[in-house]
Design an enzyme around this catalytic site. Sequence first.
Site, PDB file in Angstrom:
ATOM      1  N   ALA A 197       0.847  -1.193   0.000  1.00  0.00           N
ATOM      2  CA  ALA A 197       0.000   0.000   0.000  1.00  0.00           C
ATOM      3  C   ALA A 197       0.879   1.238   0.000  1.00  0.00           C
ATOM      4  CB  ALA A 197      -0.902  -0.011   1.232  1.00  0.00           C
TER       5      ALA A 197
ATOM      6  N   GLY B 176      -0.018  -5.177   0.609  1.00  0.00           N
ATOM      7  CA  GLY B 176      -1.228  -5.126  -0.209  1.00  0.00           C
ATOM      8  C   GLY B 176      -1.059  -5.778  -1.557  1.00  0.00           C
TER       9      GLY B 176
ATOM     10  N   GLU C  58      -1.663  -9.364  -0.910  1.00  0.00           N
ATOM     11  CA  GLU C  58      -3.098  -9.560  -0.666  1.00  0.00           C
ATOM     12  C   GLU C  58      -3.895  -9.454  -1.961  1.00  0.00           C
ATOM     13  OE1 GLU C  58      -3.846  -8.141   3.854  1.00  0.00           O
ATOM     14  OE2 GLU C  58      -3.056  -6.597   2.518  1.00  0.00           O
TER      15      GLU C  58
ATOM     16  N   GLU D  16       3.810  -6.097   7.207  1.00  0.00           N
ATOM     17  CA  GLU D  16       3.084  -5.094   7.993  1.00  0.00           C
ATOM     18  C   GLU D  16       3.486  -5.079   9.463  1.00  0.00           C
ATOM     19  OE1 GLU D  16       0.261  -6.004   4.519  1.00  0.00           O
ATOM     20  OE2 GLU D  16       1.765  -7.059   5.721  1.00  0.00           O
TER      21      GLU D  16
END
Length: 259
Positions: free
Chosen positions: A64, A110, A113, A133
């Site tokens: 992200a 991300g 994911e 993370e």
Amino acid sequence: MGAKVSVEKEKGLAIVTINNPPLNVMDKDVIASLRDTFQQLSQDPETVVVILTGAGDKAFMAGADIKEFPQLMDHPNMKEPVMETHAVLNQIDFFEKPTIAVLNGLTFGGGCELALTFDIRIAEEHTQIGLPEIKLGLFPGGGGTQRLPRLIGEAKAKELMYTGEPIDAKTAQQIGLVNHVTQSGAGLEKAVQVAKQIRRHSLPALSCIKRAVDEGMDMSFPQAIEHEADLFTEVFQTEDIREGVSAFIEKRKPEFKHR
């Protein structure tokens, strides 16, 4: 479709490329563009298989956009934008056509994911995959805690999330995180090869396979069998099965209309 996401189409294939240099991070524009792109491809009767990759050779998606995190910290209802991101990831996960992700570099946070929402994952040999993370005092909040254990098992998924350390492409293949590993630069070619094998088949049948597997995974076995039977009944009402059976009897290749 935004400038950060482009689409090329060729005979039933759609190749979607994330172009957000230098590392193709998942910012608000990328999320919105992916939402719009997959919505349009869902309605495109010519598209049978969708391939996603990142521009360049450094990253599929390196996570992200951390620069947007302070805005989330100050958001009066932080869950709202989080669930908006989940909605797009779920849209891709439940997309009714086969999907393939080509991991061509860093696939972190991300990006990992996002890759988990695809049916098939192909990694180039220089790819690193991880959920780092925890190193920021966070944990995967884009479905990683749910999709990864379902794919590779609880213990290994927890280890990757607890440590935040990445794994290489070969290791990812060994634990079932990716389907194929290719030489650097050859991932898209492999994806197109697989996609061409898929696109010659009936789209209604392919969609039913996807629904039977994905939806059945969350049901008890008897319920899943009942669901499979419903879908099997549904696919028998399509034009494609009539064509497929006729072609078999007539000893010719079927010409599916994808209806």
